[in-house]
Each structure stands twice: as structure tokens, then as C-alpha cells.
Design a protein around this motif. Structure first.
Motif, PDB file in Angstrom:
ATOM      1  N   LEU A 177      -0.453 -12.711   7.463  1.00 28.85           N
ATOM      2  CA  LEU A 177       0.500 -11.814   7.129  1.00 28.85           C
ATOM      3  C   LEU A 177      -0.288 -10.455   6.711  1.00 28.85           C
ATOM      4  N   THR A 178      -1.697 -10.644   6.194  1.00 24.90           N
ATOM      5  CA  THR A 178      -2.173  -9.309   5.733  1.00 24.90           C
ATOM      6  C   THR A 178      -2.583  -8.607   6.855  1.00 24.90           C
ATOM      7  N   GLU A 179      -3.049  -9.332   7.955  1.00 19.91           N
ATOM      8  CA  GLU A 179      -3.400  -8.805   9.614  1.00 19.91           C
ATOM      9  C   GLU A 179      -2.154  -8.068  10.050  1.00 19.91           C
ATOM     10  N   LYS A 180      -1.036  -8.529   9.904  1.00 14.25           N
ATOM     11  CA  LYS A 180       0.321  -8.106  10.529  1.00 14.25           C
ATOM     12  C   LYS A 180       0.726  -6.837   9.699  1.00 14.25           C
ATOM     13  N   TRP A 181       0.345  -6.724   8.397  1.00 17.08           N
ATOM     14  CA  TRP A 181       0.777  -5.289   7.576  1.00 17.08           C
ATOM     15  C   TRP A 181      -0.320  -4.290   8.005  1.00 17.08           C
ATOM     16  N   ILE A 182      -1.606  -4.885   8.192  1.00  6.90           N
ATOM     17  CA  ILE A 182      -2.789  -3.960   8.490  1.00  6.90           C
ATOM     18  C   ILE A 182      -2.274  -3.149   9.889  1.00  6.90           C
ATOM     19  N   ALA A 183      -1.637  -3.709  10.837  1.00  6.15           N
ATOM     20  CA  ALA A 183      -1.405  -3.577  12.181  1.00  6.15           C
ATOM     21  C   ALA A 183      -0.222  -2.748  12.173  1.00  6.15           C
ATOM     22  N   THR A 184       0.782  -2.972  11.082  1.00  2.61           N
ATOM     23  CA  THR A 184       1.953  -2.052  11.004  1.00  2.61           C
ATOM     24  C   THR A 184       1.403  -0.906  10.266  1.00  2.61           C
ATOM     25  N   ILE A 185       0.760  -0.904   9.353  1.00  2.39           N
ATOM     26  CA  ILE A 185       0.369   0.446   8.536  1.00  2.39           C
ATOM     27  C   ILE A 185      -0.412   1.339   9.668  1.00  2.39           C
ATOM     28  N   GLN A 186      -1.253   0.698  10.363  1.00  4.48           N
ATOM     29  CA  GLN A 186      -2.017   1.350  11.101  1.00  4.48           C
ATOM     30  C   GLN A 186      -1.061   2.111  12.247  1.00  4.48           C
ATOM     31  N   ASP A 187      -0.315   1.374  12.763  1.00  3.37           N
ATOM     32  CA  ASP A 187       0.901   2.195  13.661  1.00  3.37           C
ATOM     33  C   ASP A 187       1.732   3.225  12.993  1.00  3.37           C
ATOM     34  N   TRP A 188       1.975   2.942  11.739  1.00  4.42           N
ATOM     35  CA  TRP A 188       2.646   4.001  10.969  1.00  4.42           C
ATOM     36  C   TRP A 188       1.677   5.407  10.705  1.00  4.42           C
ATOM     37  N   MET A 189       0.551   5.169  10.686  1.00  9.14           N
ATOM     38  CA  MET A 189      -0.399   6.316  10.701  1.00  9.14           C
ATOM     39  C   MET A 189      -0.468   7.149  12.224  1.00  9.14           C
ATOM     40  N   ARG A 190      -0.553   6.255  13.013  1.00 10.26           N
ATOM     41  CA  ARG A 190      -0.525   6.832  14.417  1.00 10.26           C
ATOM     42  C   ARG A 190       0.736   7.524  14.581  1.00 10.26           C
ATOM     43  N   LYS A 191       1.796   7.272  14.101  1.00 13.28           N
ATOM     44  CA  LYS A 191       3.223   7.813  14.268  1.00 13.28           C
ATOM     45  C   LYS A 191       3.511   8.797  13.366  1.00 13.28           C
ATOM     46  N   GLY A 192       2.530   8.943  12.389  1.00 14.53           N
ATOM     47  CA  GLY A 192       2.766   9.918  11.357  1.00 14.53           C
ATOM     48  C   GLY A 192       4.188   9.631  10.375  1.00 14.53           C
ATOM     49  N   ILE A 193       4.213   8.289  10.299  1.00 15.65           N
ATOM     50  CA  ILE A 193       5.513   8.064   9.411  1.00 15.65           C
ATOM     51  C   ILE A 193       4.862   7.086   8.086  1.00 15.65           C
ATOM     52  N   ASN A 194       5.849   7.236   6.960  1.00 11.80           N
ATOM     53  CA  ASN A 194       5.606   6.328   5.929  1.00 11.80           C
ATOM     54  C   ASN A 194       4.436   6.342   5.095  1.00 11.80           C
ATOM     55  N   TYR A 195       4.070   7.905   5.216  1.00 10.72           N
ATOM     56  CA  TYR A 195       2.627   7.927   4.502  1.00 10.72           C
ATOM     57  C   TYR A 195       3.071   9.207   3.200  1.00 10.72           C
ATOM     58  N   ASN A 196       4.300   9.583   2.924  1.00  9.86           N
ATOM     59  CA  ASN A 196       4.552  10.585   1.930  1.00  9.86           C
ATOM     60  C   ASN A 196       4.960   9.824   0.727  1.00  9.86           C
ATOM     61  N   ALA A 197       4.904  10.101  -0.431  1.00 11.61           N
ATOM     62  CA  ALA A 197       5.237   9.468  -1.744  1.00 11.61           C
ATOM     63  C   ALA A 197       6.587   8.908  -1.618  1.00 11.61           C
ATOM     64  N   HIS A 198       7.685   9.382  -1.235  1.00 15.34           N
ATOM     65  CA  HIS A 198       8.948   8.936  -1.287  1.00 15.34           C
ATOM     66  C   HIS A 198       8.868   7.602  -0.060  1.00 15.34           C
ATOM     67  N   ASP A 199       8.321   7.523   0.927  1.00 14.62           N
ATOM     68  CA  ASP A 199       8.443   6.605   1.923  1.00 14.62           C
ATOM     69  C   ASP A 199       7.255   5.344   1.148  1.00 14.62           C
ATOM     70  N   MET A 200       6.303   5.896   0.629  1.00 16.25           N
ATOM     71  CA  MET A 200       5.491   4.577   0.206  1.00 16.25           C
ATOM     72  C   MET A 200       6.293   3.767  -0.827  1.00 16.25           C
ATOM     73  N   LYS A 201       6.804   4.579  -1.812  1.00 22.37           N
ATOM     74  CA  LYS A 201       7.768   3.975  -2.632  1.00 22.37           C
ATOM     75  C   LYS A 201       8.730   2.768  -2.146  1.00 22.37           C
ATOM     76  N   ARG A 202       9.298   3.337  -1.111  1.00 23.39           N
ATOM     77  CA  ARG A 202      10.269   2.585  -0.461  1.00 23.39           C
ATOM     78  C   ARG A 202       9.728   1.310   0.272  1.00 23.39           C
TER      79      ARG A 202
END
Length: 442
Positions: A177-202
Motif C-alpha cells: 500500500l505504501t508503494e501504491k501511494w508513493i507511485a500515486t503521489i509521484q504522479d501528482w507531482m508530475r501532473k502538478g496537482i494535490n500539492y497546495n495546502a487545501h488539497d493536502m488537507k483533503r
């Protein structure tokens, strides 16, 4: 003799692969993705083993601090490997800018590179203190925000995995599950999403809920906290894979988050002005930034608690814990933060603590090992063992020392105990006395 290597320039961002020494593994894997999406060609090094330390000893004076020796050894080992185009390879190293000798690692590295025959390799500096201006790594605001998000997400994944893995019904499910989330978050960074405070809290509650859904059986386990100098605390190379060893001993490990160290550095900017004078404008800006980061951290911790996991208090609360033991003006060798984290771990149920100390860092021994007696006086149940990491210390001796601490921890886990009085011998570094509680009527 002046040892110089080429300065890292902005043009090299497009032409050079940048090698980064590993430290906090999960967080750095995420940060690598953030750097890549901003156009950097980077690789976080994974080469470990005794040969790395030996190379460090060959090119660095053996009286320097252990983290510097390992980082430089890891760089030279990588350059020796033949994997890289040496005409298009650069190295990235951090500089704290404070009294720590880490501020001078870059000078030691350049000297070692010249001696090893790699005087053509440019070195980039990552710092926020105005050091090495001509060779600094260009950082944009979006990249900084993504890096901050990566640290928060990485801290969360490390904490959730550590509290799930020892109890999982299906071996390997927490790691998967940790590896799955690492891959997901890496994809978020590449797409430029879910890195501001509001999205992180969500996203925090969603990540926590996914780990809470894993089938577990929560039987009593020895809970161990890990503190120490920033590098040997996190780096598997620096601490001989301490976290993995503790897990092999059937322990639940608590490794305080990397963001705590970042907040500590920011807090010290305000504390310096209060204690020694300086720009109140700088202090106010630092305090505002600290409040913003602490707000995100509190939301992350709330999400963990809401899903049944342990989470520490806010950073502002952490700053109050060392009162009466160590001054907030002590900031060398991880300073008051190291003491504060030990207190927080004890209060949070992680009273068995490994304090990882690197050779050559006297301030770290003072704020770590030197504070243990005072912490025991306040918390007699604290079971803390300092462990030195240096080129001459063997892994067997380090692990045997930790096993002695774990033996006391298991005795306390198996039998109801109350702490006995702290004797003069114990204050000198011994193990606290335990008294077995005999139920009434027996």
C-alpha cells in the motif's frame, strides 16, 4: 592548496544528471519526482555497504563527522561505478548555514573530488542561507511548494506504514500500500496537482483511511522511537538500516517526521532574534511560515487520529516540552529538537528510544546523550539507549546494545511494572530500576 571544482550553473540543469545522497528514503523518492517535473534530471543514490565508508575514510580526514564521511564516500563510489557520463554529471549537497560542520561539507567534497581525480565534476549547493551563491541550485516557488508537500506526504506514509506493518494479517500488505501511494503521489507531482495546502488537507484523510482498512491484529508490541542527528536518524547507510533491524525484532518503530526538522530550522530564525537580536521583519516572516506549516501538520495529525493511529501534537506544543531541561537557544547538533522529540515519544507511549549519535558531532552528544539523565529524572519509565555510529563501530556491537534495551522493554511489556526510584548509578547512565506490581491477594 585551494581545491576547486566547476560551479554549477543554470545551463547545467538541461545537460547534467544530478546525483543526490540518500537520507529519508520515502521523502526523497517523492522529492525526486518533484524535481523531475520541474525539468531536473536527478537520481537519489542507493549505493550502500562498507565500501562506501572505506572510500570516505580514504578521501576525508577520519576526525570529521561521520555523515560527511558517508556522503562523500557515497558520491565517489557512484562516480567510480562507471554508470554515469562524467562530463555531464553533477552532485547536489545541502548546507545548513549554521554552526554545524555540514555547512562546510561542500568544501570537503570538492577537496575529495580533486584528490580522487574528479575535479571536473560540478557541485551544486542547496541552502537557504546565501551560501555558495555562484553554485546554488535554482529553485522556483512551485518546486518549493511541491517539495514541502512531498515531505508531508512522505512523513505520513512512513508513520502509517510503521503503525500498520507489525500488525498486518497479510504479510507485505503495508509495504504494498505504501508503494501504491508513493507511485500515486509521484504522479501528482508530475501532473502538478494535490500539492497546495487545501488539497493536502483533503488527501490526508483518504490516505489514512486506506491504511486503516488493512486487516490487522493489534497484539501488544514493543514500541521504539528513533531520534538523533538528522542524517544517522534517517539514513539506512548512516544507521546500518536501524529501522529494518528494529522491525526484525518484532517492534513498532516511530521515526519522527522530517518536517519537524524543517520547522525547527525555521523556528530558530525567530528564536535567534528573540535571544540575540536581529531583524524583526525576518522573525515575523519566519513565524508566519512556521504557523502555515504547523497548520498543515495539525491537519495531517488529526487525520491520523481520526483513523485510529497515533499522532504527535503540534510543533508549537513540541517547542514547550524541553522547558526546564534545555534552552531553546541550544540549536547545534539538532539542539533542543532532539530533547523535545524524546520527551514527546515517551509521553506518546514510545518510551523505548534509540538515540543515534554520529562520531565527530560533540554538540549532538550533548543535546542527545547528555540530556538522557534529566529526561529519566522527569520520566523514570524512559528506556533510552544512545548508540554511536562511526567507521570503527561494528554493526554487531550496535545491535547488541539495542537488544539490551529491547530486553528491558519486553520485560516491562510482559509484566506490570512501576518505575523505581532513579538512583545515582542510573543517572550516570545505567538502566532504570523496575518494580514488579503484585496484585492484591497474591
Amino acid at each position: 592548496m585551494e581545491y576547486m571544482t566547476p560551479n554549477f550553473t543554470k545551463d547545467m540543469v538541461k545537460t547534467h544528471k544530478i546525483l543526490i545522497p540518500n537520507m529519508a528514503v520515502t521523502q526523497f523518492r517523492l522529492i525526486q519526482a518533484a524535481l523531475e517535473c520541474e525539468g531536473y534530471n536527478v537520481e537519489v543514490l542507493g549505493n550502500c555497504g562498507s565500501e562506501v565508508a572505506q572510500l570516505g575514510l580514504k578521501y576525508v580526514h577520519n576526525d570529521t563527522c561521520y555523515p560527511a564521511l558517508l556522503v562523500i564516500g557515497q558520491f565517489i563510489d557512484a562516480l567510480n561505478s562507471g554508470k554515469y557520463d562524467l562530463d555531464h554529471t553533477a552532485l547536489l549537497i545541502t548546507q545548513t548555514g549554521g554552526g554545524c560542520r555540514a555547512s562546510n561539507y561542500i568544501k570537503l567534497l570538492r577537496k575529495a573530488l580533486v584528490k580522487a581525480g574528479y575535479g571536473n565534476i560540478p557541485v551544486a549547493s542547496l541552502n537557504f542561507s546565501g551560501l555558495e551563491k555562484d553554485s546554488g541550485l535554482p529553485l522556483s516557488l512551485p518546486l518549493l511548494r511541491k517539495a514541502i508537500a512531498c515531505v508531508f506526504y512522505g512523513d505520513l506514509l512512513v508513520a502509517l506504514r510503521s503503525q500498520t506493518k507489525p500488525y498486518e494479517n497479510k504479510p507485505g500488505s503495508a509495504d504494498a500500500l505504501t508503494e501504491k501511494w508513493i507511485a500515486t503521489i509521484q504522479d501528482w507531482m508530475r501532473k502538478g496537482i494535490n500539492y497546495n495546502a487545501h488539497d493536502m488537507k483533503r488527501q490526508f484523510p483518504i490516505i489514512c483511511a486506506s491504511f486503516a482498512s488493512l486487516p490487522v491484529t493489534r497484539t501488544p508490541k514493543v514500541k521504539v522511537g528513533v531520534v538523533g542527528e538528522i542524517y544517522v536518524k534517517y539514513s539506512p547507510l548512516g544507521n546500518n538500516d536501524l529501522e529494518k533491524f528494529l522491525e526484525s525484532q518484532d517492534c513498532e518503530v516511530n521515526l519522527p517526521g522530517l518536517m519537524g526538522f524543517i520547522e525547527y530550522c525555521i523556528a530558530n530564525m525567530t528564536l535567534d532574534v528573540k535571544l540575540y537580536g536581529g531583524s524583526h521583519l525576518v522573525a515575523g516572516g519566519a513565524d508566519t511560515l512556521l504557523s502555515w506549516l504547523d497548520g498543515i501538520g495539525c491537519s495531517m495529525n488529526d487525520a491520523m487520529r481520526a483513523n485510529g493511529f497515533y499522532a504527535p501534537g503540534s510543533f508549537r506544543e513540541l517547542m514547550k516540552k524541553p522547558e526546564g531541561i534545555i534552552s531553546l537557544g541550544a540549536k547545534m547538533g539538532e539542539g533542543w529538537l532532539l530533547t523535545a522529540e524524546m520527551i514527546e515519544l515517551v509521553e506518546g507511549g514510545y518510551g523505548n528510544i534509540v538515540c543515534a549519535q554520529p562520531f565527530g558531532c560533540l554538540p549532538n552528544h550533548i543535546v542527545g546523550k547528555g540530556m538522557i539523565n534529566q529526561i529519566r529524572a522527569r520520566y523514570p519509565e524512559a528506556n533510552i539507549t544512545p548508540v554511536d555510529y562511526d567507521p570503527s563501530a561494528t554493526r554487531v556491537n550496535q545491535e547488541n546494545r539495542i537488544k539490551l534495551m529491547l530486553a528491558v522493554a519486553r520485560e516491562r511489556l510482559e509484566k506490570p511494572v512501576t518505575p523505581g526510584p532513579v538512583t545515582a548509578e542510573e543517572l550516570a547512565g545505567g538502566t532504570p530500576t523496575l518494580k514488579t506490581v503484585v496484585p492484591a491477594g497474591l
